[in-house]
Structures are given as C-alpha cells and as structure tokens.
Design a protein around this motif. Sequence first.
Motif: not given
Length: 310
Positions: A144-161
């Motif tokens: 299940d290590w795929i981009p769709e499940n990655c926490a960084f895919t869901a991170a705020d792209k503007a702030t990095g949070e």
Amino acid sequence: MAVAYDPAKIWTTLLSNRAYLAGSLVLNHTLRKTGSRYQLKVMVTRDVETDTELMAVLAAACIPTIVVDKLEPAPRDGKVNKGTWEKLAPWGWAEYEQSVLLDSDQIILKNIDDLMALPLPEGFIAASHACTCNPRKLAHYPKDWIPENCAFTAADKATGEPKPITDSSPRNHHLLNSGTVVLRPSKEEYDTLMNAMNTHPDVPNMVFFDQDLLAVVYRDRWKPLPYTYNALKPMRSCHSDLWRDEDVKVLHYILNKPWQSRTYGSDAIESTHKLWWDAYAEVEKEWMESTDENKRRLWQSVVVPVVAQG
C-alpha cells in the motif's frame, strides 16, 4: 572559541560502524555551521567503542560520545529481528530535558534549534511522516506504499504543513520517519518502548525497525513536523509540488549515500549529493590544515578510506 552549549538538551545520532563516520562528521559540522546552541553527542555501540582509531577521530572532532548497549527484540520462534534498535536508547536518558534524534546521513541547511523548544504534550514525540510513494518500486516495501496513500500527497502545498491525522486518514498517514525525532526522555517512556519491542506481535516482521516500532507505540501520540525538518531526497522528485529548496532545513540522504561515490547525476534527486560533498570539503580543509599532526594522520588513515575517492 569554545561554544557554551545548553547542557539540558542535545542532538544525538547513532554510529554503529566506520561506514557512517564521515556522515557523522558532516552532520556535526553543519550543526555548528548553522549556529546551533546545542551539542551533538554520538551514540556508539560497544563494537565501535573498541575501535580506538575511530574513537580518536570523534575526540579530535570534539564530539562527545555515549556508549550504548546492544538492543534487540526478544526472540520469536528462535529468531531475532536484527536492526538499528539502538536508536531507541535516548528515550532512557532522563538526565536530558529534551533530545532530538538525527540520522548520520543528514545535513543541516538551516538552524533547527527551534526543535529544542518545541512543546510536546506528555507522552508525545514529534517527527515527519514517512514518504510512502516508493518511487523505486522496491519489492520489500509494503504493497500500500503508493502516492495516493502518502501523507505528503495530502500536505498543504503552499505552506508545507502536514495534514492533520484523523481516524479516517489512510494507514500510511500514521507512519513516521525516524531520521528526525523530537523526544522528552524518561524511564517510563523507555520502559514502554522496550516492553513493546519485546512483546508486540508485529516486531518480527518490521522492515524499518525503530521507526516501525515508534509508529506503533506512539500512534495518535506524535506531532507531525513539516517535511522541511527531514526532507527525504527522493521527495524532491516525487513531491516536487511540495518541495522548495529554499525551505529545506534538514536534507536526508536515504537509500544510496553521497560518500559512496564522488560522481552523481544531475537529476532532481542525485544532484542533492553536491551539498553533502561541499560540506565534506569544508571538514576536510579544516582537518588537513590543522597544526595537529595526529589530526591530519587520523583523517588520512581513518576517514579517507571510508569515503569514495572517485
């Protein structure tokens, strides 16, 4: 001029063999270069303690050491999951108010002393997420290590949070990378970790050892840090929409290490090795221009052989 370090808080990293020695020296150098008010203390295993020349290098670099005993899970069915469990030792160092665990394959690009003042709720740690994209399609990584499940895919792209972890978050959002971990040591926390290491049923199958255990023990009790405090180098490509070179504070050379080759590609990932080699050159200059003949000898006889020459 000697630096007046705050003795209540330390950086620490594990050194279990000569292969990571140059990494430890560069890590220490970049902490000093970025003006940290806290000292790096290197954990050394019992085997490293007996390597008198390696220990002499650390002493010449003015890096204090803490000898750690071997940590291993209790055998299951006669088998032991051998790995870097010694990285858990700092949880028991109750003499320190706060400690930050770093990996020796990291370099510090911006001052990160703010981690030492990071408020942590009782029984919590802080760390960045694990990147679970598996861009190299490594077979031993979970399916299940795929981009769709990655926490960084869901991170705020503007702030990095990072996106807050909730009950509905994918399983992978609960996984951390132990390259940078902020902790408040105590006997209670250490005992909890050791008990889990010796009894939890998942331990025999853990692939990432200490960080897998931390994700289990601290589930719902860890504070996600922005990727900038533990920027895993593949993320510069697989999370290019999140990554900003100017924001990265800690660069983490997971997978192949910079010191294994002086030649590297110009692509988004491998080009980051130049930053490590630039820092290494500064350390080398300091040692080879030293008036201490023994320091120059140690560099040539101990450090140079574990660093690629071509």
